[in-house]
Design a protein around this motif. Structure first.
Motif, PDB file in Angstrom:
ATOM      1  N   ALA A  28       0.861  -1.201   0.000  1.00  0.00           N
ATOM      2  CA  ALA A  28       0.000   0.000   0.000  1.00  0.00           C
ATOM      3  C   ALA A  28       0.889   1.240   0.000  1.00  0.00           C
ATOM      4  O   ALA A  28       0.820   2.081   0.900  1.00  0.00           O
ATOM      5  CB  ALA A  28      -0.976  -0.028   1.171  1.00  0.00           C
ATOM      6  N   CYS A  29       1.722   1.348  -1.025  1.00  0.00           N
ATOM      7  CA  CYS A  29       2.836   2.311  -1.052  1.00  0.00           C
ATOM      8  C   CYS A  29       2.381   3.748  -1.199  1.00  0.00           C
ATOM      9  O   CYS A  29       3.181   4.663  -0.965  1.00  0.00           O
ATOM     10  CB  CYS A  29       3.804   1.961  -2.179  1.00  0.00           C
ATOM     11  SG  CYS A  29       3.071   2.144  -3.833  1.00  0.00           S
ATOM     12  N   ASN A  63       8.225   6.100   0.924  1.00  0.00           N
ATOM     13  CA  ASN A  63       9.054   5.111   1.624  1.00  0.00           C
ATOM     14  C   ASN A  63       9.803   4.218   0.633  1.00  0.00           C
ATOM     15  O   ASN A  63      10.967   3.878   0.841  1.00  0.00           O
ATOM     16  CB  ASN A  63       8.197   4.266   2.564  1.00  0.00           C
ATOM     17  CG  ASN A  63       7.644   5.093   3.716  1.00  0.00           C
ATOM     18  OD1 ASN A  63       8.296   6.023   4.182  1.00  0.00           O
ATOM     19  ND2 ASN A  63       6.440   4.779   4.149  1.00  0.00           N
ATOM     20  N   PHE A  94      -3.228  -0.511  -5.074  1.00  0.00           N
ATOM     21  CA  PHE A  94      -4.280  -0.786  -6.060  1.00  0.00           C
ATOM     22  C   PHE A  94      -4.740   0.469  -6.787  1.00  0.00           C
ATOM     23  O   PHE A  94      -5.584   0.384  -7.675  1.00  0.00           O
ATOM     24  CB  PHE A  94      -5.445  -1.561  -5.451  1.00  0.00           C
ATOM     25  CG  PHE A  94      -6.379  -0.821  -4.506  1.00  0.00           C
ATOM     26  CD1 PHE A  94      -6.151   0.464  -4.070  1.00  0.00           C
ATOM     27  CD2 PHE A  94      -7.536  -1.468  -4.066  1.00  0.00           C
ATOM     28  CE1 PHE A  94      -7.020   1.113  -3.207  1.00  0.00           C
ATOM     29  CE2 PHE A  94      -8.421  -0.836  -3.210  1.00  0.00           C
ATOM     30  CZ  PHE A  94      -8.143   0.459  -2.783  1.00  0.00           C
ATOM     31  N   SER A  95      -4.165   1.611  -6.413  1.00  0.00           N
ATOM     32  CA  SER A  95      -4.593   2.873  -7.017  1.00  0.00           C
ATOM     33  C   SER A  95      -3.628   3.292  -8.120  1.00  0.00           C
ATOM     34  O   SER A  95      -2.460   3.597  -7.858  1.00  0.00           O
ATOM     35  CB  SER A  95      -4.637   3.957  -5.944  1.00  0.00           C
ATOM     36  OG  SER A  95      -4.631   5.228  -6.540  1.00  0.00           O
ATOM     37  N   GLN A 133       0.210   2.655   7.388  1.00  0.00           N
ATOM     38  CA  GLN A 133      -1.134   3.224   7.214  1.00  0.00           C
ATOM     39  C   GLN A 133      -2.001   2.392   6.285  1.00  0.00           C
ATOM     40  O   GLN A 133      -2.660   2.903   5.376  1.00  0.00           O
ATOM     41  CB  GLN A 133      -1.054   4.675   6.714  1.00  0.00           C
ATOM     42  CG  GLN A 133      -0.369   5.594   7.716  1.00  0.00           C
ATOM     43  CD  GLN A 133      -0.451   7.047   7.307  1.00  0.00           C
ATOM     44  OE1 GLN A 133      -1.403   7.486   6.677  1.00  0.00           O
ATOM     45  NE2 GLN A 133       0.558   7.808   7.658  1.00  0.00           N
TER      46      GLN A 133
HETATM   47  C1  SAM Z   1      -3.214   6.118   3.852  1.00  0.00           C
HETATM   48  S1  SAM Z   1      -2.457   5.589   2.349  1.00  0.00           S
HETATM   49  C2  SAM Z   1      -0.846   5.136   2.948  1.00  0.00           C
HETATM   50  C3  SAM Z   1       0.190   5.215   1.875  1.00  0.00           C
HETATM   51  C4  SAM Z   1       1.639   4.929   2.336  1.00  0.00           C
HETATM   52  N1  SAM Z   1       1.798   3.583   2.842  1.00  0.00           N
HETATM   53  C5  SAM Z   1       2.078   5.955   3.361  1.00  0.00           C
HETATM   54  O1  SAM Z   1       2.268   5.605   4.522  1.00  0.00           O
HETATM   55  O2  SAM Z   1       2.192   7.128   2.987  1.00  0.00           O
HETATM   56  C6  SAM Z   1      -3.202   4.000   2.063  1.00  0.00           C
HETATM   57  C7  SAM Z   1      -2.872   3.411   0.711  1.00  0.00           C
HETATM   58  O3  SAM Z   1      -3.412   2.101   0.684  1.00  0.00           O
HETATM   59  C8  SAM Z   1      -3.872   1.846  -0.633  1.00  0.00           C
HETATM   60  N2  SAM Z   1      -4.816   0.726  -0.550  1.00  0.00           N
HETATM   61  C9  SAM Z   1      -5.978   0.687   0.137  1.00  0.00           C
HETATM   62  N3  SAM Z   1      -6.574  -0.501  -0.007  1.00  0.00           N
HETATM   63  C10 SAM Z   1      -5.762  -1.253  -0.811  1.00  0.00           C
HETATM   64  C11 SAM Z   1      -5.828  -2.578  -1.331  1.00  0.00           C
HETATM   65  N4  SAM Z   1      -6.857  -3.376  -1.057  1.00  0.00           N
HETATM   66  N5  SAM Z   1      -4.825  -3.023  -2.108  1.00  0.00           N
HETATM   67  C12 SAM Z   1      -3.766  -2.214  -2.397  1.00  0.00           C
HETATM   68  N6  SAM Z   1      -3.651  -0.940  -1.937  1.00  0.00           N
HETATM   69  C13 SAM Z   1      -4.633  -0.464  -1.150  1.00  0.00           C
HETATM   70  C14 SAM Z   1      -4.478   3.170  -1.062  1.00  0.00           C
HETATM   71  O4  SAM Z   1      -4.587   3.274  -2.463  1.00  0.00           O
HETATM   72  C15 SAM Z   1      -3.489   4.170  -0.465  1.00  0.00           C
HETATM   73  O5  SAM Z   1      -2.476   4.494  -1.396  1.00  0.00           O
END
Ligand code: SAM
Length: 162
Positions: free
Chosen positions: A4-5, A10, A26-27, A84
């Motif tokens: 979930a980068c 990071n 996934f976005s 997160q």
């Molecule tokens: C709050 S952001 C955190 C991003 C990063 N890890 C950070 O700490 O800055 C949550 C991320 O999780 C991704 N995400 C949420 N559900 C997901 C899923 N089922 N599969 C992949 N990515 C997902 C979102 O697209 C978003 O980019």
């Protein structure tokens, strides 16, 4: 591997320090932002499918995949970051994708974040007290904390035994 980068800060940080990083989200919008960040820091950036990761690369390898269902490759990574993002169903797959001796760094919001105006308030996105410490029973825990301010988070550093 950065799970979930998001916008990739990071993943790019690690790549700048010599790691070959798989960054999953996934976005497509998040991955595009990660690609721009990598390019702005002169970090090589590539794209791949989760089921067809190259054996070797440098920089950041962006993968568009849904972590709720993605089959993470077994025993493949020396370091996994997860910041997160919370999917309790993925805990077992995350544990299994670490190599022996590999480290997991995990930090996300805890239940008491509900007392803060910002951040997630949905219980499905919030860790319960002690939950993260117990979430990876096959790993050795080196560091664990729960804190309330400035954000309510739990943080974990753990290693898969050799
Ligand atoms: C709050 S952001 C955190 C991003 C990063 N890890 C950070 O700490 O800055 C949550 C991320 O999780 C991704 N995400 C949420 N559900 C997901 C899923 N089922 N599969 C992949 N990515 C997902 C979102 O697209 C978003 O980019």
């Amino acid at each position: 591997m950065d799970l979930a980068c998001g916008a990739g800060q990071n993943a790019v940080y690690l790549a700048e320090r010599g790691w070959s990083v798989v960054a999953i989200d996934f976005s497509p919008v998040a991955l595009e932002r990660a690609a721009s960040l990598a390019a702005s820091r002169n970090v090589p950036v590539h794209r791949a499918e989760l089921g067809a990761l190259p054996a070797d690369w440098s920089g950041v390898l962006l993968v568009e995949a849904d972590l709720e269902s993605a089959p993470l490759p077994a025993a493949s990574f020396d370091l996994i970051l997860c910041f997160q993002y919370l999917d309790r169903e993925a805990f077992g797959r995350i544990e299994s994708t670490l190599r022996r001796g590999g480290y997991l760094v995990y930090e996300t919001f805890a239940e008491s974040q509900k007392a803060h105006a910002e951040g997630p308030h949905d219980p499905s996105h919030l860790l319960r007290t002690g939950e993260l410490r117990a979430a990876f029973p096959r790993l050795e825990v080196f560091f664990y904390r729960e804190c309330e301010t400035p954000r309510a988070v739990a943080s974990l550093l753990a290693r898969r035994p050799m």
